[in-house]
Enzyme design. Structure first.
Site, short mmCIF file in Angstrom:
data_model
loop_
_atom_site.label_atom_id
_atom_site.label_comp_id
_atom_site.label_asym_id
_atom_site.label_seq_id
_atom_site.Cartn_x
_atom_site.Cartn_y
_atom_site.Cartn_z
N HIS A 67 0.83 -1.20 0.00
CA HIS A 67 0.00 0.00 0.00
C HIS A 67 0.87 1.25 0.00
O HIS A 67 2.01 1.24 0.46
CB HIS A 67 -0.96 0.03 1.19
CG HIS A 67 -0.37 -0.39 2.49
ND1 HIS A 67 -0.17 -1.72 2.81
CD2 HIS A 67 0.08 0.32 3.55
CE1 HIS A 67 0.36 -1.80 4.02
NE2 HIS A 67 0.54 -0.58 4.50
N CYS A 175 0.57 0.86 12.72
CA CYS A 175 1.67 0.67 11.77
C CYS A 175 2.09 2.01 11.19
O CYS A 175 1.46 3.04 11.46
CB CYS A 175 1.27 -0.30 10.66
SG CYS A 175 0.01 0.32 9.53
#
Length: 653
Positions: A67, A175
């Protein structure tokens, strides 16, 4: 949630033959670009590879979720691919070293869309991919239509109930990008806890901000907390005293059951510090609590700058006096601007320390606003602090302008927070224009409103008040010895280096230069407040049997005490900002008593040297030290007893 709205059949590449990660990422990026999701393929790929370098995006069960969050993304979405033959395990680094990737989801997220529905949908995708049967069904599809129909199925599940559970564990996942791993780690912990019959609540600190915030009640009941994070934990101090385990965000995807056993049976330790209240719950308590939280936040961010500035001044002056034997009153003289060697270095270091002090109020106001409005309040708060510190007079070339000082910093910082929050809540834009709100509209409008507020209200009222006090000091310069001492001491102690303090200094130095009146009350009133307040934080538990200050002010107290010996009164500013109605009157009373005592006993100081190295130059030093000691003790004891009484009254309620 309808995750299919984040993609379209044209973005789904089914049963393709690729052998490298690079080929796959380029193909999926090309799909996103051709379908209007990405405006610059190279820029987006750069963001994707940056994320790849941070940690593995290969998972297990043949899955990979690369991503990228980039300004090259026009709208949030994802492209996906299944492979006819899984990649070799070394072709795509994975959390499970044996993982052979055969299904890939490439997520594209605009930088400006944190907190929107798009990311909530993407987080739903991440958690659904933790369902092995769902992933197996996706792998078996042979057409893009079948794949899309599977995504369209309702994947919501009821939350597990834990009424019978004897153990309760908390978790925080976060994250680097706040997208996939954040939610997948949370899902993995929840699944493992369900299997083990353990109650769990996981807070996600992702691109949406804090989701599913842990409450104070949960913290009280918790047997432990798992920090699965790659970033700094927000509000970690909430969990002080709770057993914890801290690991990388990817760890729950591999060893979630072991983590649960570890936090309950052999944790890494207890979370350090003194437990604070949950900020969200503070805000729900009411306006007064929110204001106090804003002031506390501003002070906590201001303190490091205060200490750094004081340290620069202290180092410069100590070496200047003790190392070079030079007059400390000359260290700031412009004639040293172009000097070489140690003299020039110390001159500039002293100027640097003074420059840092100019930004105490901007930093305070900035983070007071941040406490109320989060990031949207930072710029307006900073602008308000610039006004409070009088920096606008410097840049506008206005001589003699008297700034609003700490009262202005309080009013403008808090106003900036509420203005920014109001604008953020009330301005509604279409999703295509949504990026304009945090980057253009809110900072532009909030700063304009702060400018107007300062120009027409804050400067005229609080700057005007400071001017009245300054003019009053000037008009009273012919009073008797003790009367004049009291006036100079009170004005010096009033705002700890602010405009009233400086006005008192100008009068006192002028009188001293003309040999009309010595500087004794002035130099004493500079050091008495920071020494007295610092001492009070050290002896409170011995005087009344308990601490009367919170932890942050106890830390400031030690700094204030040390800076007091260096004649840096600004070390006591955090006490004044936190409790102005207590601190200011006590500072004034203690300084008047201390200064007048020293003057009455015959102490005389003609030189502007309030720091400890100037004390030997005082005539009748014992009288000076007696006045200093009495003033410091008055401030220390008065603060302790007043604050103790207030604590007892609060507890009685």
């Amino acid at each position: 949630m309808k995750i299919e709205t984040m993609t379209q059949p044209e973005l789904l590449q089914i049963q393709k033959s690729f052998s490298t990660k690079e080929e796959i990422l380029e193909e999926l990026t090309k799909c996103l670009s051709e379908n209007g999701y990405v405006t610059d393929s190279k820029e987006f790929l750069r963001a994707v590879y940056e994320r790849e370098h941070h940690s593995e995006t290969g998972m297990e069960n043949g899955l990979a979720i690369p991503h990228g969050k980039s300004k090259a993304v026009k709208k949030a979405g994802f492209a996906a691919m299944t492979l006819t033959k899984p990649l070799q395990k070394e072709a795509w680094a994975s959390l499970n070293p044996e993982n052979q990737v055969e299904i890939i989801f490439l997520l594209a997220i605009p930088e400006t869309e944190a907190g929107t529905t798009h990311l909530k949908l993407l987080s739903e995708l991440s958690t659904r991919l933790m369902d092995d049967s769902f992933v197996a069904s996706l792998k078996s599809t042979s057409t893009a239509k079948q794949f899309y129909e599977l995504l369209s199925e309702n994947g919501e599940k009821a939350s597990p109930k834990f009424a019978e559970s004897k153990k309760f564990v908390l978790g925080i996942t976060s994250c680097a990008t706040g997208i996939a791993h954040t939610y997948m780690a949370a899902e993995a912990l929840e699944k493992a806890a369900d299997q083990k019959g353990i109650a769990i609540h996981v807070e996600k600190q992702g691109a949406n901000g804090i989701e599913d915030r842990i409450t104070t009640e949960m913290i009280k009941k918790a047997d432990g907390i798992i920090f699965a994070v790659d970033t700094k934990i927000k509000d970690r101090e909430r969990f002080a005293g709770v057993p914890y385990v801290q690991v990388k965000v990817a760890e729950p995807l591999k060893n979630s059951q072991k983590l649960l056993d570890r936090v309950l049976n052999s944790p890494d330790g207890m979370v350090d510090g003194e437990r604070t209240e949950n900020k969200e719950e503070i805000n729900k308590k009411g306006f007064k609590s929110e204001l106090m939280s804003a002031v506390m936040t501003g002070i906590s961010y201001m303190i490091p700058l205060l200490v750094a500035a004081g340290l620069m001044l202290g180092i410069a002056k100590l070496i200047w006096i003790l190392g070079l034997g030079m007059d400390p009153g000359l260290i700031g003289d412009v004639k040293y601007n172009n000097s070489d060697g140690l003299v020039g270095f110390l001159h500039l270091l002293d100027n640097f320390g003074n420059m840092l002090f100019k930004f105490i109020y901007p930093v305070f106001s900035m983070f007071a606003a941040y406490s109320i409005a989060d990031r949207t309040g930072l710029i307006a708060g900073f602008a308000g602090g610039l006004f409070a510190g009088g920096l606008h007079y410097t840049f506008w070339g206005i001589e003699g302008g008297i700034p609003s000082g700490f009262l202005g910093a309080l009013v403008l910082g808090i106003s900036a927070g509420y203005i920014s929050r109001f604008l953020n809540e009330k301005i509604k834009l279409s999703k295509n224009l949504n990026a304009m709100k945090p980057m253009f509209l809110i900072p532009g409008l909030s700063v304009l409103l702060i400018f107007i507020l300062n120009l027409f209200i804050v400067d005229p009222i609080f700057g005007g008040l400071n001017k009245i006090i300054s003019d009053g000091i000037t008009s009273m310069s012919g009073s008797g010895k003790l009367g004049l001492s009291a006036i100079i001491a009170a004005a010096t102690a009033f705002d700890l280096g602010g405009p009233v303090n400086k006005a008192a200094g100008a009068i006192a130095i002028g009188l001293s230069a003309d040999k009309i009146f010595p500087l004794t009350p002035r130099v004493l009133a500079i050091v008495i407040p920071p020494l007295g307040l610092g001492l009070s934080t050290m002896i409170d538990r011995f005087v009344v049997g308990r601490r009367v200050y919170p932890q942050d002010l106890r830390v400031v107290g030690g700094t204030s005490f040390l800076l007091g010996f260096l004649a840096i009164s600004e070390g006591a500013i955090p006490f004044m900002l936190r409790n102005p109605l207590i601190t200011i009157p006590i500072n004034i009373i203690g300084s008047i008593i201390g200064a007048c005592t020293a003057v009455a006993l015959g102490a005389v100081q003609w030189l502007p040297l309030p720091a400890v190295w100037g004390w030997p130059l005082v005539t009748h030093l014992p009288a000076y030290l007696i006045g200093l000691t009495i003033g410091v003790l008055v401030i220390a004891l008065a603060n302790i007893f007043v604050r103790y009484a207030l604590l007892k009254r609060e507890e009685a309620k």
